[in-house]
Design an enzyme around this catalytic site. Structure first.
Site, PDB file in Angstrom:
ATOM      1  N   ASP A  96      -7.905  -1.179 -10.782  1.00  0.00           N
ATOM      2  CA  ASP A  96      -8.519  -2.137  -9.850  1.00  0.00           C
ATOM      3  C   ASP A  96      -9.828  -2.605 -10.486  1.00  0.00           C
ATOM      4  OD1 ASP A  96      -6.627  -0.600  -8.331  1.00  0.00           O
ATOM      5  OD2 ASP A  96      -7.660  -1.131  -6.473  1.00  0.00           O
ATOM      6  N   LYS A 160      -7.044  -8.230  -4.434  1.00  0.00           N
ATOM      7  CA  LYS A 160      -7.621  -7.275  -3.484  1.00  0.00           C
ATOM      8  C   LYS A 160      -8.877  -7.867  -2.855  1.00  0.00           C
ATOM      9  CE  LYS A 160      -9.776  -2.658  -3.711  1.00  0.00           C
ATOM     10  NZ  LYS A 160     -10.034  -1.517  -4.622  1.00  0.00           N
ATOM     11  N   LYS A 188      -3.820  -6.495  -1.590  1.00  0.00           N
ATOM     12  CA  LYS A 188      -4.355  -5.214  -1.148  1.00  0.00           C
ATOM     13  C   LYS A 188      -5.584  -5.466  -0.282  1.00  0.00           C
ATOM     14  CE  LYS A 188      -6.594  -0.947  -2.720  1.00  0.00           C
ATOM     15  NZ  LYS A 188      -6.910  -0.059  -3.869  1.00  0.00           N
TER      16      LYS A 188
END
Length: 227
Positions: A96, A160, A188
């Site tokens: 991430d 995300k 996400k």
């Protein structure tokens, strides 16, 4: 909202998170033990504890995820690339990374695309999942859409919402992001998901994965609701 998931299926959509600067080894041991017990998809940690968490989760289906350029995103592409490679070498199954918000704000879309392509290429070569953190709390809707349009072309596995360290967490941005990326990229939601209602709202809005530190609480709430 009613979600058509078993307790186990919901748990498998959760990235169980510990990103505190002062987290000690005993906290990572607890994190990994909970992830094993509840069947969470991943433990989300900074890159330094990846080796420890990989060891703690050996012989487990739980992934280890490394946060790259975290939480500000203000490191060079080369630095993020190195951190990504090292995290993967140390056992990370998922990455991430935080985009360079300053470059996006300056309108340097080419930089954002180059950065994303660099990280995604490294991850694809190593068969590791990639997630692009927008930190939406600092972005206009047009800026959010721009990153998602770039993601549609580069095709990371996920976009995300936030790091959880910004001025706001997961919001209605999930719906906006999903509308842009469609089926090309998953979404996400992370930041501020502290109860079952919020988790359900994020899933209804289009999230495929949820990042949170309140994972056990949410699953216990859902288990109670289902019984």
């Amino acid at each position: 909202m009613t979600i058509n998931l078993t307790v186990e299926q919901l748990a498998n959509k959760i990235d169980h998170t510990l990103l505190k600067a002062d987290a000690q080894e005993v906290a990572f041991e607890k994190l990994c033990q909970e992830a094993r017990a509840y069947g969470f998809k991943m433990v989300a940690v900074n890159s330094a504890p990846v080796t420890l968490c990989k060891k703690l989760l050996r012989d487990s289906p739980v992934h280890v995820g490394a946060a790259i350029g975290f939480p500000l995103g203000q490191t060079t592409i080369q630095t993020k690339a190195f951190e990504t490679k090292e995290a993967i070498k140390n056992g990370a199954d998922e990455i991430d990374y935080v985009i360079n918000l300053s470059k996006l704000k300056d309108g340097d879309d080419k930089y954002i695309e180059e950065e994303m392509q660099t990280i995604v290429d490294i991850c694809k070569k190593e068969d590791v999942l990639s997630k692009v953190i927008l930190e939406t709390c600092y972005l206009t809707d047009d800026e959010k859409k721009k990153v998602c349009e770039i993601a549609k072309e580069v095709q990371p596995d996920f976009v995300k919402t936030t790091t959880g360290f910004g001025s706001a967490g997961a919001t209605a941005d999930v719906k906006l992001m999903k509308e842009v990326v469609g089926d090309k990229v998953k979404v996400k939601a992370a930041g501020g998901i502290r109860d079952l209602k919020t988790a359900k709202d994020m899933l209804e809005a289009g999230a495929d994965r949820l990042g949170m530190s309140s994972s056990v609480k949410v699953i216990e709430e859902y288990r109670a609701e289902q019984s």
